[in-house]
Design an enzyme around this catalytic site. Structure first.
Site, PDB file in Angstrom:
ATOM      1  N   LYS A   1       0.809  -1.221   0.000  1.00 56.31           N
ATOM      2  CA  LYS A   1       0.000   0.000   0.000  1.00 56.31           C
ATOM      3  C   LYS A   1       0.841   1.269   0.000  1.00 56.31           C
ATOM      4  O   LYS A   1       0.374   2.325  -0.425  1.00 56.31           O
ATOM      5  CB  LYS A   1      -0.954  -0.006   1.202  1.00 56.31           C
ATOM      6  CG  LYS A   1      -2.035  -1.066   1.108  1.00 56.31           C
ATOM      7  CD  LYS A   1      -2.990  -0.997   2.287  1.00 56.31           C
ATOM      8  CE  LYS A   1      -4.079  -2.042   2.175  1.00 56.31           C
ATOM      9  NZ  LYS A   1      -5.029  -1.980   3.314  1.00 56.31           N
TER      10      LYS A   1
ATOM     11  N   LYS B   1      -7.848 -12.117  -7.322  1.00 57.55           N
ATOM     12  CA  LYS B   1      -8.895 -12.182  -6.319  1.00 57.55           C
ATOM     13  C   LYS B   1      -9.962 -11.128  -6.566  1.00 57.55           C
ATOM     14  O   LYS B   1      -9.653  -9.989  -6.915  1.00 57.55           O
ATOM     15  CB  LYS B   1      -8.271 -11.980  -4.923  1.00 57.55           C
ATOM     16  CG  LYS B   1      -9.188 -12.289  -3.757  1.00 57.55           C
ATOM     17  CD  LYS B   1      -8.408 -12.194  -2.454  1.00 57.55           C
ATOM     18  CE  LYS B   1      -9.304 -12.472  -1.255  1.00 57.55           C
ATOM     19  NZ  LYS B   1      -8.562 -12.369   0.022  1.00 57.55           N
TER      20      LYS B   1
ATOM     21  N   LYS C   1     -13.333  -5.230  -4.242  1.00 57.29           N
ATOM     22  CA  LYS C   1     -14.174  -4.045  -4.390  1.00 57.29           C
ATOM     23  C   LYS C   1     -13.362  -2.827  -4.788  1.00 57.29           C
ATOM     24  O   LYS C   1     -13.922  -1.797  -5.173  1.00 57.29           O
ATOM     25  CB  LYS C   1     -14.913  -3.767  -3.078  1.00 57.29           C
ATOM     26  CG  LYS C   1     -14.004  -3.602  -1.866  1.00 57.29           C
ATOM     27  CD  LYS C   1     -14.793  -3.697  -0.580  1.00 57.29           C
ATOM     28  CE  LYS C   1     -13.877  -3.720   0.637  1.00 57.29           C
ATOM     29  NZ  LYS C   1     -14.606  -3.972   1.879  1.00 57.29           N
TER      30      LYS C   1
END
Length: 340
Positions: free
Chosen positions: A120, A201, A204
């Site tokens: 991240k 995967k 969202k």
């Protein structure tokens, strides 16, 4: 039963990967109906809204998504009589103080090695301290409830191991204070893949893409997405994630939606066509989500009832967590106030 803790971030609409990989198992793992109240709190579930603040976000969205997610968890079958559901920030003072005390046991080296932090923060000019430190907050979430088991996916294994390391180090330094939790891994349905890219995967984070099915999607939209799923040029329906990732993903979805095994799912479609498989999976997923969507509509129309359940959950969570925090305070040498 073992005490279980699970948390979920309100960072977007819930998609099938979350629902099949986690929420279904949360609901199934609750104590049986009629369980004594003392045992009904052994399934602890938390909407971890403080974790959602570690990256840039919109405050109005956070508030809306937190309520939406909590309502959806209730609609999915979490029962206040059989488990404990609360919003993390509603018990935020306890969780935050626990995090501070654990910060003095965790090390910078450990946090730097966290894979999610590396992913991240990569390419970012500025990274918040919260993003770096949130594994310690996660450890607090787990340890405050004398958790024995933490159901996780592959991406959270490292965080549970860190939690164990911090707890054992704290116990060694200050005396036996924490239960040492262990990670558990759910069976079939734990890894639902993107319908358009079945090697990735389902997430969202990609927004409303055709490869991602959201739990609150319209049934027609759900069916359209599943029937448009990428497969392969072969005709054989079998479970093989390497050679046939698209077909394997559809079989995973069918197994999760019908509560069958992967073997049963593959046998059911032996000799059938890809089109038959897609139609059956679409019908099964729509049928699985229909009662959830109906209950969600009922609860959304009665926000006062949702607020009541969440307030009761926060009260019960505080009652569970406060004695653990008191043990920590005593262990590290903090002076208790004479009057509370």
């Amino acid at each position: 039963m073992a005490r279980v803790f699970s948390g979920i971030k309100p960072t977007g609409e819930m998609q099938l990967g979350n629902f099949c990989g986690a929420i279904q198992h949360w609901v199934a793992g609750q104590p049986a109906p009629g369980t004594p109240a003392a045992d009904a709190g052994d399934a602890v579930f938390c909407v971890v809204d403080l974790h959602a603040m570690t990256v840039p976000y919109d405050p109005a969205d956070l508030r809306r998504l937190t309520r939406e997610l909590a309502t959806l968890l209730l609609a999915s079958g979490l029962d206040e009589q059989r488990s404990l559901l609360f919003i993390q920030s509603h018990v935020g003072g306890i969780h935050s103080e626990c995090t501070w005390l654990l910060n003095n046991t965790a090390t910078i080296g450990e946090l730097r090695r966290m894979t999610q932090f590396k992913d991240k923060s990569q390419g970012q000019e500025s990274v918040s301290v919260g993003l770096f430190n949130y594994p310690v907050l996660m450890a607090s979430d787990i340890l405050l409830y004398d958790t024995e088991e933490v159901p996780v996916g592959d991406d959270q294994r490292q965080h549970v191991e860190l939690t164990r390391d911090i707890a054992m180090r704290f116990n060694a330094r200050f005396g036996e204070t924490f239960m040492i939790p262990r990670a558990t891994y759910p069976p079939s349905g734990a890894r639902i893949m993107d319908l358009q890219n079945p090697t990735k995967k389902m997430s969202k984070s990609g927004g409303d893409s055709p490869g991602c099915v959201f739990v609150l999607d319209d049934p027609k939209r759900i069916a359209k997405k599943i029937k448009s799923a990428v497969t392969d040029s072969d005709t054989d329906i079998r479970y093989d994630t390497e050679a046939k990732p698209g077909i394997s993903n559809l079989l995973d979805l069918y197994a999760a939606a019908t509560k069958s095994t992967l073997g049963e799912a593959a046998s059911h479609f032996d000799g059938q066509r890809y089109g038959d498989l897609k139609v059956a999976v679409a019908d099964a997923v729509v049928a699985m989500l229909e009662p959830v969507q109906a209950r969600y509509a009922e609860l959304s129309a009665d926000p006062a009832e949702v607020d009541r359940i969440l307030a009761h959950g926060a009260q019960r969570a505080a009652e569970r967590a406060t004695p653990v925090l008191d043990r920590m305070r005593d262990a590290v040498g903090l002076l208790r106030p004479a009057i509370r």
